[in-house]
Scaffold this motif. Structure first.
Motif, mmCIF file in Angstrom:
data_model
loop_
_atom_site.group_PDB
_atom_site.id
_atom_site.type_symbol
_atom_site.label_atom_id
_atom_site.label_comp_id
_atom_site.label_asym_id
_atom_site.label_seq_id
_atom_site.Cartn_x
_atom_site.Cartn_y
_atom_site.Cartn_z
ATOM 1 N N THR A 123 0.859 -1.199 0.000
ATOM 2 C CA THR A 123 0.000 0.000 0.000
ATOM 3 C C THR A 123 0.895 1.250 0.000
ATOM 4 O OG1 THR A 123 -0.047 0.258 2.409
ATOM 5 C CG2 THR A 123 -1.799 -1.087 1.453
ATOM 6 N N GLY A 124 0.288 2.382 -0.310
ATOM 7 C CA GLY A 124 0.996 3.653 -0.214
ATOM 8 C C GLY A 124 1.330 3.980 1.238
ATOM 9 N N TYR A 125 0.441 3.587 2.114
ATOM 10 C CA TYR A 125 0.678 3.788 3.549
ATOM 11 C C TYR A 125 2.000 3.128 3.948
ATOM 12 C CZ TYR A 125 -0.133 3.442 8.584
ATOM 13 O OH TYR A 125 -0.006 3.521 9.940
ATOM 14 N N VAL A 220 8.954 13.589 -1.699
ATOM 15 C CA VAL A 220 7.663 14.208 -2.009
ATOM 16 C C VAL A 220 6.618 13.117 -2.239
ATOM 17 C CG1 VAL A 220 6.373 15.741 -3.537
ATOM 18 C CG2 VAL A 220 8.775 16.239 -3.037
ATOM 19 N N ASP A 221 5.528 13.205 -1.499
ATOM 20 C CA ASP A 221 4.398 12.294 -1.674
ATOM 21 C C ASP A 221 3.492 12.896 -2.750
ATOM 22 O OD1 ASP A 221 1.900 11.026 -1.480
ATOM 23 O OD2 ASP A 221 2.145 10.632 0.668
ATOM 24 N N GLU A 222 3.396 12.194 -3.874
ATOM 25 C CA GLU A 222 2.589 12.693 -5.006
ATOM 26 C C GLU A 222 1.327 11.849 -5.188
ATOM 27 O OE1 GLU A 222 3.121 15.447 -6.803
ATOM 28 O OE2 GLU A 222 5.278 15.809 -7.051
ATOM 29 N N ALA A 223 0.772 11.372 -4.069
ATOM 30 C CA ALA A 223 -0.406 10.494 -4.129
ATOM 31 C C ALA A 223 -1.553 11.115 -4.923
ATOM 32 C CB ALA A 223 -0.875 10.157 -2.714
ATOM 33 N N HIS A 224 -1.757 12.434 -4.770
ATOM 34 C CA HIS A 224 -2.949 13.067 -5.353
ATOM 35 C C HIS A 224 -2.664 13.863 -6.622
ATOM 36 C CE1 HIS A 224 -5.641 11.947 -2.086
ATOM 37 N NE2 HIS A 224 -4.578 12.073 -1.316
ATOM 38 N N SER A 225 -1.571 13.546 -7.302
ATOM 39 C CA SER A 225 -1.252 14.297 -8.521
ATOM 40 C C SER A 225 -0.865 13.390 -9.681
ATOM 41 C CB SER A 225 -0.107 15.267 -8.231
ATOM 42 O OG SER A 225 1.003 14.544 -7.725
ATOM 43 N N GLY A 251 4.283 7.266 -4.080
ATOM 44 C CA GLY A 251 2.997 7.287 -4.767
ATOM 45 C C GLY A 251 2.140 6.094 -4.368
ATOM 46 N N THR A 252 0.946 6.081 -4.916
ATOM 47 C CA THR A 252 0.006 5.013 -4.583
ATOM 48 C C THR A 252 -0.697 4.528 -5.844
ATOM 49 O OG1 THR A 252 -2.024 4.489 -3.374
ATOM 50 C CG2 THR A 252 -1.759 6.768 -4.035
ATOM 51 N N PHE A 253 -1.135 3.282 -5.824
ATOM 52 C CA PHE A 253 -1.984 2.769 -6.908
ATOM 53 C C PHE A 253 -3.459 2.966 -6.572
ATOM 54 C CE2 PHE A 253 1.371 -0.783 -7.810
ATOM 55 C CZ PHE A 253 2.219 0.148 -8.358
HETATM 56 C C1 LIG Z 1 -0.929 11.841 0.770
HETATM 57 C C2 LIG Z 1 -1.181 10.379 0.880
HETATM 58 N N1 LIG Z 1 -0.146 9.538 1.036
HETATM 59 C C3 LIG Z 1 -0.331 8.213 1.133
HETATM 60 C C4 LIG Z 1 -1.595 7.650 1.107
HETATM 61 C C5 LIG Z 1 -1.737 6.179 1.307
HETATM 62 O O1 LIG Z 1 -2.097 5.526 0.157
HETATM 63 P P1 LIG Z 1 -2.706 4.063 0.148
HETATM 64 O O2 LIG Z 1 -4.168 4.196 0.009
HETATM 65 O O3 LIG Z 1 -2.060 3.411 -1.039
HETATM 66 O O4 LIG Z 1 -2.299 3.380 1.420
HETATM 67 C C6 LIG Z 1 -2.687 8.487 0.907
HETATM 68 C C7 LIG Z 1 -4.055 7.947 0.772
HETATM 69 O O5 LIG Z 1 -4.761 7.650 1.661
HETATM 70 C C8 LIG Z 1 -2.489 9.875 0.831
HETATM 71 O O6 LIG Z 1 -3.525 10.709 0.725
#
Ligand SMILES: Cc1ncc(COP(=O)(O)O)c(C=O)c1O
Lengths: 410, 81
Positions: A123-125, A220-225, A251-253
């Motif tokens: 996971t992104g987490y 840099v966390d680019e999860a939302h871009s 990043g995240t999937f």
């Molecule tokens: C900024 C940010 N980083 C990381 C995550 C974690 O992503 P994931 O859903 O893959 O665990 C999220 C989403 O919840 C997020 O908003």
């Protein structure tokens, strides 16, 4: 030694620390609203429409920015992998859990970002948890924005570094903290491209220049871009022309890519060692073959998503203007991302508005303290490239009716 | 800088955060007595950091429960600078 039969001392209920939150929830439900944190999607018809509580509902709070979840090629890739590789790997990436598909999705990420290394997490987490806790160790300093995502904070907590937060997006506050760090200490600056609560973006160009001036590494966390910001969809850092200055992109999937999983990409020459020392990578099972196959297919399609990107931005602009014109208070003056946050006066009103929207046939995200900055209650809307212009227009009408019914707008 | 001077300067800084005007002694606890929530703590710490040009990391903050401990910590940190 304790007596095996008689009890020594008072029994304590470890759950008493949750009493406040239990009471808050009971109060909310006692007011008669539907439980905003317990919604079930009975059927999902497309990236933008589902059936909830028997009602057909427009989805406007799913972070499914590029609408890849029902892309026929993506779905077909998943089905094919399910047939050929089975339902799961039952193992860690470093043991029996690396299939050809895991390599292929890492190849796709390296190409997408034009970077040397890519590491995929479950996971992104876990990507934030693992990378931050592992690279910043004892005696090192992590300097981070105070509005950082929970996974970033938890990564800080899990590691042994000194943690120094600064005021949200405040370049001077960040610089002052960097300046005060003892000479010779390792430094990691952690930023996000888009902050998901208010949908605002970071001044990465200026912040990264300051970080580099003080010799810090930058994550840099680019999860939302991902997929729609920057010329190649690589995110806010690319958009501001500073991606080459970023040491680690997280990043995240689970958002634009449309499945589940997380990753880190980097050009650091020693990056591969992390596969051996990063505990949230090693001590958990790898993603199922179908998931990595869908992710790889989706990432490759995102490289060529120009038209979809333009439509997503159009949606964001139309919704922002529509809500602003109708008197709603928004998280940003101008639309900066595909997230539009609508500010609610308090949790009770926010929950009432959320429910009124649901009855209109609209799902948005209710965000409440402590996840929100400054104890705000927010209705977060995230747009999708697959939302039609008609849907966005309908959404604005729903907001107007629900806002009047709940007294949030006049 | 001696302890008394630091104490005076922190007392000035804490005033706007001490909304109920609670009398502060060395034993006053931030969460329990002064009712600071986590956001208040963050803002207050940032002000102290800037006033004394120091860093109080989250790790150090975890050790500080009452006002007296804060003054002692700032005394130690400001001394090094
Ligand atoms: C900024 C940010 N980083 C990381 C995550 C974690 O992503 P994931 O859903 O893959 O665990 C999220 C989403 O919840 C997020 O908003």
């Amino acid at each position: 030694m304790t007596d095996m039969i008689g009890q020594v001392g008072h029994a304590s209920d470890l759950f008493s620390k949750f009493d406040d939150i239990i009471a808050m929830r009971e109060d909310l439900l006692a007011s008669g609203v539907e439980d905003p944190f317990n919604l079930v999607m009975e059927r999902v018809l497309s990236p933008t429409v589902a059936v909830c509580n028997g009602r057909e509902t427009i989805l406007l709070g799913t972070y499914n920015y590029m609408g890849m979840t029902f892309d026929p090629e993506v779905v077909a890739a998943g089905k094919d992998a399910l047939d050929r590789f089975g339902s799961g790997t039952t193992g860690s990436r470093v043991l029996n859990g690396t299939y050809i598909g895991h390599r292929q999705v890492e190849d796709a990420l390296r190409e997408f970002y034009a970077m040397d290394h890519a590491m995929v997490f479950s996971t992104g987490y876990q990507a934030n948890l693992g990378i931050i806790a592992t690279i910043a160790g004892k005696g090192d300093y992590i300097v981070l924005d105070i509005d950082s995502h929970a996974s970033i904070w938890d990564g800080c907590k899990m590691g042994d570094a000194e943690v120094v937060p600064f005021k949200h997006n405040d370049i001077d506050a960040m610089e002052r903290r960097l300046r005060r760090i003892p000479d010779g200490a390792g430094k990691l600056v952690v930023l996000e491209g888009v902050y998901s609560m208010l949908g605002d973006i970071a001044p990465l160009k200026e912040m990264i220049a300051v970080a580099k001036k003080y010799g810090a590494m930058v994550l840099v966390d680019e999860a939302h871009s991902m997929g729609f910001m920057g010329p190649n969809g690589r995110g806010v850092a690319e958009d501001q022309g500073v991606l080459d200055q970023v040491d680690f992109v997280i990043g995240t999937f689970s958002k634009s890519v449309g499945t589940v999983g997380g990753f880190c990409v980097s050009n650091h020459p020693k990056f591969e060692v992390l596969r051996l020392v990063c505990r949230p990578y090693v001590f958990t099972a790898s993603l199922p073959p179908s998931v990595v196959a869908t992710a790889a297919t989706s990432i490759r399609k995102l490289m060529h998503g120009k038209n979809k990107r333009a439509h997503l931005w159009e949606n964001s602009r139309v919704l922002h203007k529509g809500l602003k014109d109708r008197g709603f208070q928004l998280g940003t003056d101008e639309p900066q991302s595909a997230i539009i946050a609508v500010l609610m006066p308090d949790l009770e009103k926010g929950a009432a508005m959320w429910e009124a929207l649901l009855h209109e046939g609209l799902y948005v995200n209710l965000a409440r303290p402590p996840a929100t900055p400054a104890n705000m209650t927010l209705l977060r809307c995230s747009l999708c490239a697959e939302h039609s212009a008609e849907q966005v227009k309908a959404v604005i009408g729903m907001f107007e009716r629900a806002g009047k019914a709940t007294g949030i707008i006049g | 800088m001696d302890r008394a001077e630091i104490d005076t300067r922190i007392r000035t800084l804490i005033e706007p955060f001490n909304k109920k005007g609670i009398a502060i002694t060395d034993d006053s606890r931030f969460t329990d007595d002064l009712e600071f929530d986590s956001l208040t703590v963050m803002d207050f710490v940032a002000e102290i950091e800037d006033e004394f040009d120091i860093i109080i990391t989250m790790n150090q903050q975890a050790e500080i429960e009452n006002y007296g401990q804060l003054v002692d910590a700032v005394l130690k940190l400001a001394d090094k600078g």
